[in-house]
Design an enzyme around this catalytic site. Structure first.
Site, PDB file in Angstrom:
ATOM      1  N   MET A 199       0.864  -1.167   0.000  1.00  0.00           N
ATOM      2  CA  MET A 199       0.000   0.000   0.000  1.00  0.00           C
ATOM      3  C   MET A 199       0.908   1.226   0.000  1.00  0.00           C
ATOM      4  SD  MET A 199      -3.117   0.875   2.623  1.00  0.00           S
ATOM      5  CE  MET A 199      -2.127   0.727   4.098  1.00  0.00           C
TER       6      MET A 199
ATOM      7  N   ARG B 229      -6.789  -1.200   9.665  1.00  0.00           N
ATOM      8  CA  ARG B 229      -6.780  -0.518  10.960  1.00  0.00           C
ATOM      9  C   ARG B 229      -7.196  -1.450  12.082  1.00  0.00           C
ATOM     10  NH1 ARG B 229      -8.699   5.460   8.743  1.00  0.00           N
ATOM     11  NH2 ARG B 229      -6.572   6.135   8.267  1.00  0.00           N
TER      12      ARG B 229
ATOM     13  N   TYR C 126       1.560   4.022  12.541  1.00  0.00           N
ATOM     14  CA  TYR C 126       1.190   3.852  11.132  1.00  0.00           C
ATOM     15  C   TYR C 126      -0.286   3.507  10.952  1.00  0.00           C
ATOM     16  CZ  TYR C 126       2.699  -1.179  11.636  1.00  0.00           C
ATOM     17  OH  TYR C 126       2.895  -2.481  12.000  1.00  0.00           O
ATOM     18  N   GLU C 127      -0.715   3.517   9.689  1.00  0.00           N
ATOM     19  CA  GLU C 127      -2.135   3.402   9.324  1.00  0.00           C
ATOM     20  C   GLU C 127      -2.961   4.534   9.924  1.00  0.00           C
ATOM     21  OE1 GLU C 127      -3.347   1.492   7.109  1.00  0.00           O
ATOM     22  OE2 GLU C 127      -1.581   0.251   6.826  1.00  0.00           O
ATOM     23  N   GLY C 128      -2.352   5.713  10.051  1.00  0.00           N
ATOM     24  CA  GLY C 128      -3.020   6.844  10.684  1.00  0.00           C
ATOM     25  C   GLY C 128      -2.702   6.851  12.159  1.00  0.00           C
TER      26      GLY C 128
END
Length: 593
Positions: free
Chosen positions: A163, A296, A440-442
């Site tokens: 990604m 997430r 990570y992932e926001g």
């Protein structure tokens, strides 16, 4: 590090007894043939892989790390063989569409598998985890031709996926990305730009890596509404499915990180690389969010897995380590000292870890169950309700499970004392590996803004209703004997959420532009602690009639009591912080920092 043992009994209890997921499967046509015996067998096979193949290599893989030489990335010894066995068993495609060779298992089952894989080795889990997300995105948004080109090979584990979002100058603010996609005469696009922090961007586990890349078309609108999604393979694929020429996408370097040393985190340079659009023009971010919502929850499970492994280590050490004298009631006068586990502070830490781990396992399963309902239910209203719960709880799952996960790994380190700080015992690795999951992932702060800003304030509190209904229905059934006070606490927690929500929305109406940003993290934690209280009381109630045949379940009521007495009261401080809004945050001028 203690040998990792998958908590099979607890996973079975959560799935079959607490959430009765097999009753859902029976009424969902794609899952109708799945029964719990089959699911238990699948979990058992996954557990054997985690315990005997992956976990024993975790520390050695961390110490060796990945190596970058002349543009090539080499993974640690044993990883290639591990990944091959994982692929041969069909584990890369656990939840993937059976049409393309996947197992098609529900998320409630894969959540257990993901936990054991992350507990065994977070670094190793990332190679297949990102691939699973890429598979889902292609299956839902790609053309039939792209699906036929990539899906079977990715699901079989012959190829992996990535990604590619973040760039050197933008992480959260993807609207300012610079990667360009220029249309070509043959219908493809020339992708040019640099992406950073790309997990598994380059490695030696498989022959081809399929990148999902966010980029902008030449005429794209400004901001995040002008982002498109493209599939860009490392090697182009010939019409007969064989690999063709190398695409001009290369790894420029790898990051030297605090943790996840065996995971290749790459800088990827796209120099006119050939790619194909996935989904509609300028709708790439929406398509990528398909992957990110599942990822997430997956990242939250990384925090849970690290915490679970930490708990196993700490319990074994606390039982074996003889040190000091406990209270008079626990002293063993036949020995010179007592085991650590009799000491009050050690018990506090172990019970905190147990409460977070088993509460987190139940919560991740609950969220997974909602994802399954949203995907498979035939009733529109049921799907819509589950979608609402998923939207609300995804940021909570990601942030709260990783925040409590780090707390649990640090507590495990503390139980081991000096041995928790040195590499020999492996405990410090869990702390290092868990830490990235909050980022990570926001980042967890971004998850909190998503929850309070987009989800709760954006819906004027409406999105909270399905969760409140679930908890309210449970409370209406009445408490089991001895839990009257705890049920009242949960009821008060619901009222606190309502009060906190009203406080924030009122301040927004009064023109406080900073209140959502200022109160978001505490608000997410408030929701998290209330959700865990719901999980623990639900588990205690479910366990009560089963204790006679399964004595180990007696610990459920005891741990629920501990959670409600020692951890849940944190909600009072969180509510006070939320009601402060942004006032204390903005007393300082910017120049005073």
């Amino acid at each position: 590090m203690a040998d990792y043992r998958v908590p099979r009994e607890d996973m079975q209890f959560v799935l079959q007894d607490v959430f009765k997921v097999d009753q859902d499967w029976a009424r969902f046509e794609p899952l109708a043939e799945l029964d719990f015996d089959t699911a238990a067998a699948i979990i058992d096979e996954g557990a054997k892989l985690a315990e005997t193949l992956i976990a024993p290599n975790c520390r050695a893989a961390d110490e060796e790390g990945v190596k970058f030489v002349d543009g090539q990335v080499t993974t640690p010894k044993g990883y290639k063989e591990q990944f091959q066995q994982l692929a041969e068993g069909g584990w890369v495609g656990v939840t993937a569409n059976p049409e393309w060779g996947g197992m098609g298992l529900p998320k409630s089952i894969s959540a257990q598998y993901e936990e054991m894989l992350c507990a065994a080795d977070i670094s190793f889990s990332l190679y297949s985890g990102l691939t699973a997300g890429a598979i889902m995105t292609l299956d839902l948004h790609a053309t039939q031709e792209l699906k036929e080109t990539y899906l079977e090979r990715m699901i079989s584990g012959e190829w992996t996926g990535t990604m590619c979002l973040t760039e050197p100058h933008c992480g959260t603010d993807l609207g300012i990305m610079r990667t360009k996609a220029v249309p070509q005469d043959d219908g493809s696009f020339a992708i040019s730009g640099t992406k950073i922090f790309i997990t598994g961007g380059e490695h030696d586990l498989v022959d081809n890596i399929v990148h999902l890349v966010l980029a902008k078309l030449p005429d794209a609108p400004a901001g995040s509404k002008g982002i498109s999604l493209f599939v860009v393979p490392k090697f182009l694929v010939n019409e007969d499915g064989t690999l063709g020429e190398r695409n001009p996408v290369f790894c420029g370097s790898i990051e030297h990180k605090m943790g996840i040393h065996a995971s290749a985190t790459c800088v990827m340079n796209f120099d006119g690389a050939k790619g194909w659009m996935v989904g509609e023009p300028n709708r790439g971010l929406a398509a990528m969010f398909t992957m990110m919502n599942y990822e997430r929850l997956g990242v939250g499970i990384q925090g849970l897995g690290a915490a679970a492994r930490s708990y196993v280590n700490a319990v074994e050490y606390a039982n074996d380590r003889i040190q000091g004298r406990g209270a008079k009631a626990t002293q063993d006068q036949s020995k010179d000292a007592d085991p650590l586990i009799v000491h009050g502070d050690i018990r506090r830490m172990l019970l905190t870890m147990k409460a977070f781990v088993e509460g987190g396992r139940a919560f991740s399963t609950y969220v997974g169950q909602q994802l399954d309902i949203a995907k498979y239910a035939q009733d529109d209203a049921e799907r819509t309700r589950a979608d609402a719960l998923v939207a609300l709880l995804t940021p909570v799952a990601k942030a709260f499970l990783t925040d409590t996960g780090l707390e649990a790994t640090i507590l495990g380190q503390q139980v081991l004392g000096g041995h928790g700080f040195v590499r020999e015992w492996g405990q410090e690795q869990l702390v290092r590996d868990c830490r990235i999951a909050q980022i990570y992932e926001g980042t967890n702060g971004i998850q909190a803004l998503d929850l309070l800003g987009r989800k709760v304030a954006g819906s004027r509190g409406e999105l909270l209703k399905p969760l409140a209904e679930d908890i309210g229905k449970f409370l209406a059934e009445g408490p089991i004997a001895g839990f009257e006070q705890e049920y009242q606490q949960l009821q008060q927690g619901l009222e606190m959420v309502e009060r906190a929500t009203k406080s924030v929305l009122t301040k927004v109406m009064q023109g406080d532009e900073n209140v959502i940003n200022g109160a978001a993290v505490e608000y997410l934690h408030l929701i998290g602690y209330v959700c865990f209280a719901y999980m623990w009381l639900r588990m205690a109630k479910t366990a009560e009639p089963l204790v006679a045949e399964r004595p180990y379940l007696a610990s459920k009521a005891k741990t629920a009591k501990f959670y409600m007495a020692r951890l849940y009261p944190r909600v009072h401080g969180l509510l006070a912080a939320i009601e402060d809004g942004s006032d204390s945050l903005y007393l300082h001028e910017t120049g005073e920092f």
